[in-house]
Design a protein around this motif. Structure first.
Motif, PDB file in Angstrom:
ATOM      1  N   ALA A  58      14.580  66.617 -16.700  1.00 21.90           N
ATOM      2  CA  ALA A  58      16.117  66.581 -16.692  1.00 21.90           C
ATOM      3  C   ALA A  58      16.829  65.398 -16.113  1.00 21.90           C
ATOM      4  CB  ALA A  58      16.469  67.774 -15.803  1.00 21.90           C
ATOM      5  N   SER A  59      16.032  64.785 -15.056  1.00 21.03           N
ATOM      6  CA  SER A  59      16.533  63.518 -14.688  1.00 21.03           C
ATOM      7  C   SER A  59      16.475  62.689 -15.367  1.00 21.03           C
ATOM      8  CB  SER A  59      15.813  63.329 -13.122  1.00 21.03           C
ATOM      9  OG  SER A  59      16.142  62.087 -12.618  1.00 21.03           O
ATOM     10  N   ALA A  60      15.299  62.496 -16.290  1.00 15.48           N
ATOM     11  CA  ALA A  60      15.068  61.293 -17.136  1.00 15.48           C
ATOM     12  C   ALA A  60      16.101  61.484 -18.226  1.00 15.48           C
ATOM     13  CB  ALA A  60      13.699  61.429 -17.730  1.00 15.48           C
ATOM     14  N   ALA A  61      16.661  62.725 -18.637  1.00 15.14           N
ATOM     15  CA  ALA A  61      17.662  62.750 -19.755  1.00 15.14           C
ATOM     16  C   ALA A  61      19.231  62.544 -19.228  1.00 15.14           C
ATOM     17  CB  ALA A  61      17.616  64.219 -20.409  1.00 15.14           C
ATOM     18  N   GLY A  62      19.294  62.186 -17.818  1.00 16.33           N
ATOM     19  CA  GLY A  62      20.522  61.825 -17.193  1.00 16.33           C
ATOM     20  C   GLY A  62      21.252  63.132 -16.894  1.00 16.33           C
ATOM     21  N   ILE A  63      20.612  64.300 -16.472  1.00 15.73           N
ATOM     22  CA  ILE A  63      21.141  65.363 -16.029  1.00 15.73           C
ATOM     23  C   ILE A  63      20.990  65.702 -14.520  1.00 15.73           C
ATOM     24  CG2 ILE A  63      21.161  67.945 -16.085  1.00 15.73           C
ATOM     25  CD1 ILE A  63      19.395  67.566 -18.890  1.00 15.73           C
ATOM     26  N   ALA A  64      22.290  65.599 -13.947  1.00 14.43           N
ATOM     27  CA  ALA A  64      22.423  65.734 -12.370  1.00 14.43           C
ATOM     28  C   ALA A  64      22.780  67.021 -11.971  1.00 14.43           C
ATOM     29  CB  ALA A  64      23.202  64.661 -11.887  1.00 14.43           C
ATOM     30  N   VAL A  65      22.135  67.761 -11.189  1.00 14.48           N
ATOM     31  CA  VAL A  65      22.538  68.986 -10.416  1.00 14.48           C
ATOM     32  C   VAL A  65      23.248  69.015  -9.503  1.00 14.48           C
ATOM     33  CG1 VAL A  65      21.484  71.240  -9.583  1.00 14.48           C
ATOM     34  CG2 VAL A  65      20.316  69.976 -11.450  1.00 14.48           C
ATOM     35  N   VAL A  66      24.444  69.658  -9.330  1.00 18.00           N
ATOM     36  CA  VAL A  66      25.279  69.774  -8.141  1.00 18.00           C
ATOM     37  C   VAL A  66      25.485  71.194  -7.665  1.00 18.00           C
ATOM     38  CG1 VAL A  66      26.496  67.649  -8.855  1.00 18.00           C
ATOM     39  CG2 VAL A  66      27.214  69.939  -9.719  1.00 18.00           C
ATOM     40  N   THR A  67      26.025  71.292  -6.453  1.00 15.96           N
ATOM     41  CA  THR A  67      26.285  72.684  -5.736  1.00 15.96           C
ATOM     42  C   THR A  67      27.603  72.972  -5.976  1.00 15.96           C
ATOM     43  OG1 THR A  67      24.521  72.348  -4.211  1.00 15.96           O
ATOM     44  CG2 THR A  67      26.209  73.915  -3.827  1.00 15.96           C
ATOM     45  N   VAL A  68      27.776  74.260  -6.456  1.00 18.33           N
ATOM     46  CA  VAL A  68      29.173  74.860  -6.595  1.00 18.33           C
ATOM     47  C   VAL A  68      30.051  74.928  -5.283  1.00 18.33           C
ATOM     48  CG1 VAL A  68      30.662  76.604  -7.522  1.00 18.33           C
ATOM     49  CG2 VAL A  68      28.433  75.994  -8.734  1.00 18.33           C
ATOM     50  N   GLY A  69      30.911  74.226  -4.940  1.00 20.66           N
ATOM     51  CA  GLY A  69      31.968  74.360  -3.791  1.00 20.66           C
ATOM     52  C   GLY A  69      32.818  75.301  -3.913  1.00 20.66           C
ATOM     53  N   ARG A  70      33.400  75.561  -2.567  1.00 20.54           N
ATOM     54  CA  ARG A  70      34.354  76.867  -2.911  1.00 20.54           C
ATOM     55  C   ARG A  70      35.725  76.041  -2.050  1.00 20.54           C
ATOM     56  NH1 ARG A  70      33.403  81.644  -3.756  1.00 20.54           N
ATOM     57  NH2 ARG A  70      35.349  82.215  -3.126  1.00 20.54           N
ATOM     58  N   GLY A  71      36.810  76.573  -2.387  1.00 21.78           N
ATOM     59  CA  GLY A  71      38.112  76.123  -1.872  1.00 21.78           C
ATOM     60  C   GLY A  71      39.299  75.901  -2.771  1.00 21.78           C
ATOM     61  N   GLY A  72      38.665  75.626  -4.053  1.00 18.49           N
ATOM     62  CA  GLY A  72      39.698  75.635  -5.163  1.00 18.49           C
ATOM     63  C   GLY A  72      40.626  74.572  -5.019  1.00 18.49           C
ATOM     64  N   GLY A  73      42.024  75.254  -5.255  1.00 17.35           N
ATOM     65  CA  GLY A  73      43.114  74.392  -4.856  1.00 17.35           C
ATOM     66  C   GLY A  73      43.296  73.813  -3.556  1.00 17.35           C
ATOM     67  N   SER A  74      42.591  74.322  -2.669  1.00 14.97           N
ATOM     68  CA  SER A  74      42.732  73.915  -1.260  1.00 14.97           C
ATOM     69  C   SER A  74      41.882  72.630  -0.959  1.00 14.97           C
ATOM     70  CB  SER A  74      42.259  74.949  -0.255  1.00 14.97           C
ATOM     71  OG  SER A  74      43.419  75.781  -0.316  1.00 14.97           O
ATOM     72  N   ASP A  75      40.860  72.309  -1.817  1.00 14.48           N
ATOM     73  CA  ASP A  75      39.700  71.258  -1.689  1.00 14.48           C
ATOM     74  C   ASP A  75      40.512  69.842  -1.513  1.00 14.48           C
ATOM     75  OD1 ASP A  75      37.741  72.977  -1.545  1.00 14.48           O
ATOM     76  OD2 ASP A  75      37.087  72.256  -3.737  1.00 14.48           O
ATOM     77  N   VAL A  76      39.894  69.137  -0.748  1.00 19.23           N
ATOM     78  CA  VAL A  76      40.339  67.711  -0.415  1.00 19.23           C
ATOM     79  C   VAL A  76      39.483  66.837  -1.011  1.00 19.23           C
ATOM     80  CG1 VAL A  76      40.934  65.861   1.281  1.00 19.23           C
ATOM     81  CG2 VAL A  76      41.784  68.205   1.762  1.00 19.23           C
ATOM     82  N   ARG A  77      39.722  65.842  -2.044  1.00 21.74           N
ATOM     83  CA  ARG A  77      39.033  64.900  -2.812  1.00 21.74           C
ATOM     84  C   ARG A  77      39.135  63.867  -2.091  1.00 21.74           C
ATOM     85  NH1 ARG A  77      35.084  66.462  -5.665  1.00 21.74           N
ATOM     86  NH2 ARG A  77      35.346  64.451  -6.816  1.00 21.74           N
ATOM     87  N   LEU A  78      38.131  63.205  -1.884  1.00 21.08           N
ATOM     88  CA  LEU A  78      38.140  61.721  -0.991  1.00 21.08           C
ATOM     89  C   LEU A  78      37.183  60.720  -1.691  1.00 21.08           C
ATOM     90  CD1 LEU A  78      36.855  63.158   2.439  1.00 21.08           C
ATOM     91  CD2 LEU A  78      39.349  62.539   1.811  1.00 21.08           C
ATOM     92  N   THR A  79      37.592  59.502  -1.666  1.00 22.16           N
ATOM     93  CA  THR A  79      36.656  58.468  -2.113  1.00 22.16           C
ATOM     94  C   THR A  79      36.612  57.325  -1.037  1.00 22.16           C
ATOM     95  OG1 THR A  79      38.428  57.124  -2.727  1.00 22.16           O
ATOM     96  CG2 THR A  79      37.425  58.453  -4.343  1.00 22.16           C
ATOM     97  N   GLY A  80      35.123  56.919  -0.665  1.00 23.28           N
ATOM     98  CA  GLY A  80      34.817  56.094   0.185  1.00 23.28           C
ATOM     99  C   GLY A  80      33.782  55.023  -0.175  1.00 23.28           C
ATOM    100  N   ARG A  81      33.121  54.494   0.897  1.00 26.09           N
ATOM    101  CA  ARG A  81      32.110  53.441   0.576  1.00 26.09           C
ATOM    102  C   ARG A  81      31.031  53.758   1.767  1.00 26.09           C
ATOM    103  NH1 ARG A  81      31.457  49.274  -2.532  1.00 26.09           N
ATOM    104  NH2 ARG A  81      33.733  49.751  -3.334  1.00 26.09           N
ATOM    105  N   VAL A  82      29.837  53.521   1.374  1.00 27.39           N
ATOM    106  CA  VAL A  82      28.765  53.964   2.430  1.00 27.39           C
ATOM    107  C   VAL A  82      28.664  52.367   3.267  1.00 27.39           C
ATOM    108  CG1 VAL A  82      26.123  54.186   2.456  1.00 27.39           C
ATOM    109  CG2 VAL A  82      27.437  55.239   0.696  1.00 27.39           C
ATOM    110  N   GLU A  83      28.331  52.631   4.564  1.00 31.79           N
ATOM    111  CA  GLU A  83      28.267  51.792   5.466  1.00 31.79           C
ATOM    112  C   GLU A  83      27.204  51.761   6.522  1.00 31.79           C
ATOM    113  OE1 GLU A  83      32.139  50.799   7.249  1.00 31.79           O
ATOM    114  OE2 GLU A  83      33.170  50.649   5.601  1.00 31.79           O
ATOM    115  N   ALA A  84      26.661  51.007   7.325  1.00 30.95           N
ATOM    116  CA  ALA A  84      25.868  51.145   8.299  1.00 30.95           C
ATOM    117  C   ALA A  84      26.737  51.580   9.359  1.00 30.95           C
ATOM    118  CB  ALA A  84      25.212  50.075   8.769  1.00 30.95           C
ATOM    119  N   ALA A  85      25.902  52.582  10.241  1.00 26.27           N
ATOM    120  CA  ALA A  85      26.658  53.372  11.301  1.00 26.27           C
ATOM    121  C   ALA A  85      26.911  51.972  12.476  1.00 26.27           C
ATOM    122  CB  ALA A  85      25.569  54.260  11.989  1.00 26.27           C
ATOM    123  N   PRO A  86      28.067  52.209  13.175  1.00 25.19           N
ATOM    124  CA  PRO A  86      28.407  51.036  14.050  1.00 25.19           C
ATOM    125  C   PRO A  86      27.422  50.604  14.998  1.00 25.19           C
ATOM    126  CG  PRO A  86      30.266  52.502  13.959  1.00 25.19           C
ATOM    127  CD  PRO A  86      28.966  53.249  13.222  1.00 25.19           C
TER     128      PRO A  86
END
Length: 381
Positions: A58-86
């Protein structure tokens, strides 16, 4: 039941390119039944919507598995960047000015705490070392004079004030010697020849070297950077109203650039960090490895812990006029019909069909749809 040919999956990029052009998963064919009885059994299992495929395939075919979240319309979508801890990043500076004799590391090299980075030769370092030696000698002489005055005082030969003066001189000389030793330590502990090794204060990966052999480095100028790639954080800049819905300790589902999911926990909120812009800073710590420093990630956080389940929009496919997702099972995926709600920010609400917490195919779900549709069509002939 549809069985995916592993050899066809390993063609990877060619398969996905053909799918993007609309040709379907032509090379992924379920094995043909050898007898009418086997063919009938295959048709019965096909109706169950089961697709057999290993995790690796599945991974070789480009299929990624994700967990179904909860919260629906109350969910907050974020975008960020990975950094080293201070506390997992160190910019190492030259403690004293000098000439670079040797560079002991290069970017990408792992060093331990106290490991050498750069060897320099410093006139200021040599002077500090010489002063420390002289101060030490003076302190020893003062201690010897104090011992002599103490003995003479006991014998009644010297005055009390002479003993007190000797004691004050010894204390002053000892303090000056301690200060001289501290200057040597702060200068990188150079020897009498002025050579000093600049060392890393932490264990980690050398991410940069700013000096070269033969060059001059000023006191306080950076010579190298070291960071621990195992201790990462994700930093998000979000609107203040969205940050107000989040709490320290709340879970996050991070989605990396490859579509893989990593659980994380919010460890810090700074609503006024960006001043007049109104933006807030949210910091989260991944619960396990799997992220790359500098990579851009997205995240989903439930603002109230309630509401409708939601999945990445690409997880929802349309098959024969109905919305479906592919729920992960041991050894494959199973088709499940769902009723969708609102979509936005790359997420789609699921009104019925999922409860939250299941794992489904996210990125690459169309590969399973194409295979299932083609497999059922072949069995129908």
């Amino acid at each position: 039941m549809i069985k995916i040919d592993r050899r066809a999956l390993l063609s990877g990029a060619a398969i996905l390119a053909a799918l993007a052009a609309g040709y379907g998963l032509a090379s992924l064919r379920p094995p043909a039944a050898e007898t009418p009885h086997e063919e009938a059994a295959a048709e019965a299992k096909t109706e169950e919507g089961r697709i057999e495929i290993s995790t690796a395939d599945a991974s070789a075919a480009g299929i990624a598995v994700v967990t179904v979240g909860r919260g629906g319309g109350s969910d907050v979508r974020l975008t960020g960047r990975v950094e080293a801890a201070p506390d997992a990043r160190a910019v190492v500076a030259a403690p004293v000015a000098g000439v670079v004799e040797r560079v002991l590391v290069s970017p990408g090299v792992q060093v331990g705490a106290g490991g050498g980075l750069v060897l320099i030769r410093s006139a200021d370092g040599a002077l500090a070392s010489a002063e420390a030696v002289a101060a030490g000698a003076e302190a020893e002489a003062a201690q010897a004079a104090l011992a002599r005055e103490s003995r003479l005082l006991k014998e009644g030969v010297t005055a009390r004030q002479d003993f007190e003066a000797a004691r004050a001189a010894a204390a002053r000389a000892s303090a000056q010697a301690a200060a001289a030793r501290a200057r040597v330590t702060a200068s990188g502990s150079p020897g009498v020849n002025g050579r000093a090794t600049i060392r890393s204060p932490i264990a980690g990966l050398v991410t940069g070297v700013q000096v070269a052999p033969g060059g001059f480095v000023a006191q306080g100028a950076p010579v190298a950077e070291v960071s621990d790639p195992r201790r990462l954080e994700v930093v998000f800049n979000v609107p203040a109203d969205a940050a107000a819905k989040l709490k320290v300790g709340a879970p996050l589902n991070l989605i990396g650039p490859d579509g893989r999911e990593v659980a994380a926990t919010i460890i810090g909120l700074a609503p006024l960090a960006q001043g007049a812009t109104g933006a807030a800073v949210v910091r989260a710590r991944p619960d396990r490895d799997g992220l790359t420093p500098g990579a851009a990630v997205s995240a989903q956080a439930s603002a109230d812990g309630e509401g409708l389940p939601s999945v990445p929009s690409e997880a929802v496919q349309t098959l024969e006029g109905r919305s479906v997702v592919f729920v992960a099972e041991p050894g494959g995926f199973r088709l499940r019909s769902v009723t969708v709600g609102r979509s936005g920010g790359g997420q789609t609400q699921i009104v019925t069909g999922l409860k939250g917490g299941e794992t489904v195919a996210g990125r690459g779900a169309f590969v399973l749809k194409a295979e299932l549709a083609k497999g059922e069509a072949e069995h129908g002939h």
